[in-house]
Design a protein around this motif. Sequence first.
Motif, PDB file in Angstrom:
ATOM      1  N   TYR A   1       0.836  -1.184   0.000  1.00  0.00           N
ATOM      2  CA  TYR A   1       0.000   0.000   0.000  1.00  0.00           C
ATOM      3  C   TYR A   1       0.879   1.245   0.000  1.00  0.00           C
ATOM      4  O   TYR A   1       1.982   1.246   0.534  1.00  0.00           O
TER       5      TYR A   1
ATOM      6  N   GLN B   1       0.644   5.175   1.344  1.00  0.00           N
ATOM      7  CA  GLN B   1      -0.145   6.056   2.199  1.00  0.00           C
ATOM      8  C   GLN B   1       0.385   7.473   2.119  1.00  0.00           C
ATOM      9  O   GLN B   1       1.567   7.726   2.390  1.00  0.00           O
TER      10      GLN B   1
ATOM     11  N   GLY C   1      -3.030  13.066   1.653  1.00  0.00           N
ATOM     12  CA  GLY C   1      -4.181  13.452   0.851  1.00  0.00           C
ATOM     13  C   GLY C   1      -5.034  12.293   0.378  1.00  0.00           C
ATOM     14  O   GLY C   1      -6.262  12.389   0.324  1.00  0.00           O
ATOM     15  N   GLN C   2      -4.409  11.191   0.037  1.00  0.00           N
ATOM     16  CA  GLN C   2      -5.112  10.053  -0.568  1.00  0.00           C
ATOM     17  C   GLN C   2      -5.372   8.902   0.392  1.00  0.00           C
ATOM     18  O   GLN C   2      -6.102   7.972   0.069  1.00  0.00           O
ATOM     19  N   GLY C   3      -4.773   8.947   1.562  1.00  0.00           N
ATOM     20  CA  GLY C   3      -4.972   7.842   2.487  1.00  0.00           C
ATOM     21  C   GLY C   3      -4.214   6.607   2.031  1.00  0.00           C
ATOM     22  O   GLY C   3      -3.228   6.679   1.310  1.00  0.00           O
ATOM     23  N   LEU C   4      -4.727   5.442   2.461  1.00  0.00           N
ATOM     24  CA  LEU C   4      -4.109   4.164   2.130  1.00  0.00           C
ATOM     25  C   LEU C   4      -4.628   3.678   0.788  1.00  0.00           C
ATOM     26  O   LEU C   4      -5.816   3.422   0.639  1.00  0.00           O
TER      27      LEU C   4
ATOM     28  N   PHE D   1      -4.192   0.802  -2.292  1.00  0.00           N
ATOM     29  CA  PHE D   1      -3.689  -0.523  -2.604  1.00  0.00           C
ATOM     30  C   PHE D   1      -2.852  -0.489  -3.880  1.00  0.00           C
ATOM     31  O   PHE D   1      -3.274   0.042  -4.907  1.00  0.00           O
TER      32      PHE D   1
ATOM     33  N   LEU E   1       4.512   6.966   2.615  1.00  0.00           N
ATOM     34  CA  LEU E   1       4.816   5.814   3.455  1.00  0.00           C
ATOM     35  C   LEU E   1       4.347   4.577   2.690  1.00  0.00           C
ATOM     36  O   LEU E   1       3.178   4.494   2.299  1.00  0.00           O
TER      37      LEU E   1
ATOM     38  N   LEU F   1       3.623   0.731   2.803  1.00  0.00           N
ATOM     39  CA  LEU F   1       3.307  -0.287   3.796  1.00  0.00           C
ATOM     40  C   LEU F   1       3.132  -1.641   3.142  1.00  0.00           C
ATOM     41  O   LEU F   1       2.519  -1.765   2.081  1.00  0.00           O
TER      42      LEU F   1
ATOM     43  N   PHE G   1       0.054  -5.329   9.254  1.00  0.00           N
ATOM     44  CA  PHE G   1       0.965  -4.415   8.590  1.00  0.00           C
ATOM     45  C   PHE G   1       2.365  -4.428   9.193  1.00  0.00           C
ATOM     46  O   PHE G   1       2.551  -4.648  10.392  1.00  0.00           O
TER      47      PHE G   1
ATOM     48  N   ARG H   1       9.444   4.869   4.796  1.00  0.00           N
ATOM     49  CA  ARG H   1       9.155   6.272   4.468  1.00  0.00           C
ATOM     50  C   ARG H   1      10.071   6.699   3.340  1.00  0.00           C
ATOM     51  O   ARG H   1      11.287   6.768   3.512  1.00  0.00           O
TER      52      ARG H   1
ATOM     53  N   TYR I   1      -8.732  -0.568  11.974  1.00  0.00           N
ATOM     54  CA  TYR I   1      -7.327  -0.436  12.312  1.00  0.00           C
ATOM     55  C   TYR I   1      -7.139   0.889  13.058  1.00  0.00           C
ATOM     56  O   TYR I   1      -7.812   1.878  12.788  1.00  0.00           O
TER      57      TYR I   1
ATOM     58  N   SER J   1       2.528   2.467  11.759  1.00  0.00           N
ATOM     59  CA  SER J   1       1.729   1.733  10.778  1.00  0.00           C
ATOM     60  C   SER J   1       0.392   1.322  11.409  1.00  0.00           C
ATOM     61  O   SER J   1       0.254   1.322  12.630  1.00  0.00           O
ATOM     62  N   PRO J   2      -0.596   1.003  10.582  1.00  0.00           N
ATOM     63  CA  PRO J   2      -1.902   0.588  11.108  1.00  0.00           C
ATOM     64  C   PRO J   2      -1.808  -0.705  11.920  1.00  0.00           C
ATOM     65  O   PRO J   2      -1.086  -1.633  11.554  1.00  0.00           O
TER      66      PRO J   2
ATOM     67  N   ALA K   1      -8.876  -7.026  -2.925  1.00  0.00           N
ATOM     68  CA  ALA K   1      -8.063  -6.226  -2.014  1.00  0.00           C
ATOM     69  C   ALA K   1      -8.927  -5.481  -1.008  1.00  0.00           C
ATOM     70  O   ALA K   1     -10.091  -5.176  -1.257  1.00  0.00           O
ATOM     71  N   LEU K   2      -8.314  -5.181   0.129  1.00  0.00           N
ATOM     72  CA  LEU K   2      -8.972  -4.339   1.120  1.00  0.00           C
ATOM     73  C   LEU K   2      -9.106  -2.928   0.576  1.00  0.00           C
ATOM     74  O   LEU K   2      -8.172  -2.386   0.002  1.00  0.00           O
TER      75      LEU K   2
ATOM     76  N   PHE L   1      -9.725   0.831   1.925  1.00  0.00           N
ATOM     77  CA  PHE L   1      -9.656   1.592   3.169  1.00  0.00           C
ATOM     78  C   PHE L   1     -10.352   2.935   3.032  1.00  0.00           C
ATOM     79  O   PHE L   1     -10.303   3.584   1.984  1.00  0.00           O
ATOM     80  N   GLY L   2     -10.963   3.369   4.116  1.00  0.00           N
ATOM     81  CA  GLY L   2     -11.397   4.741   4.227  1.00  0.00           C
ATOM     82  C   GLY L   2     -10.194   5.612   4.575  1.00  0.00           C
ATOM     83  O   GLY L   2      -9.114   5.103   4.876  1.00  0.00           O
ATOM     84  N   LYS L   3     -10.389   6.925   4.556  1.00  0.00           N
ATOM     85  CA  LYS L   3      -9.262   7.827   4.826  1.00  0.00           C
ATOM     86  C   LYS L   3      -9.031   8.037   6.314  1.00  0.00           C
ATOM     87  O   LYS L   3      -8.062   8.691   6.695  1.00  0.00           O
TER      88      LYS L   3
END
Lengths: 116, 110
Positions: free
Chosen positions: A35, A37, A40-43, A45, A88, A90, A107, A112, B36, B43-44, B97-98, B100-102
């Motif tokens: 992933y 991270q 702005g975009q979050g996590l 895939f 980041l 992950l 995870f 980084r 999470y 990390s989560p 795939a998972l 995720f929300g933000k």
Amino acid sequence: KAGVTQTPRYLIKTRGQQVTLSCSPISGHRSVSWYQQTPGQGLQFLFEYFSETQRNKGNFPGRFSGRQFSNSRSEMNVSTLELGDSALYLCASSLVPGLAGTDTQYFGPGTRLTVL
Amino acid sequence: QKEVEQNSGPLSVPEGAIASLNCTYSDRGSQSFFWYRQYSGKSPELIMFIYSNGDKEDGRFTAQLNKASQYVSLLIRDSQPSDSATYLCAANQAGTALIFGKGTTLSVSS
């Protein structure tokens, strides 16, 4: 049981360079997902590997690639780095791909990456 | 496009209160749901997962799932300052795939 490990933990690169990140899953886990991270975009895939085969792929350009070895360790590569690749990265492992059944995903600490 | 939506917060609660975190998902085929916790710079960390409609309790945490409303929530009872973090909701359909929300940022004040 040891958790997911990732190396290196920090990287600084310049635009145009390429980078390789490594991930070792939890012992017995055969599926590895990557992933990206960003604030702005979050996590988001990137891709998932199981038995040395890519099983799922996210919506990222071809500059992002990965592979998995017979011992389940995985690497991801980013070529021709851009400033926007700073993030980041992950890695997560699970027993099976796609979390079928009651599987869960764990995870690693992340790498980084800073692109200058 | 499959999406998981969360209110970004911050959600502020006093110590000892109940924190309620909410999440909605767009894919009706989603089967598994995960919460999470992510501390700043870390990390989560998996808190809990839920697959069936209803409630699932684990210590101070309760996950609630309503598939008809496509809604997942996480309740944290007796909130502590150490619960201050970003909480990520994720959903997936087996074999995929998972998503995720933000995340929702929770702040627990002492």
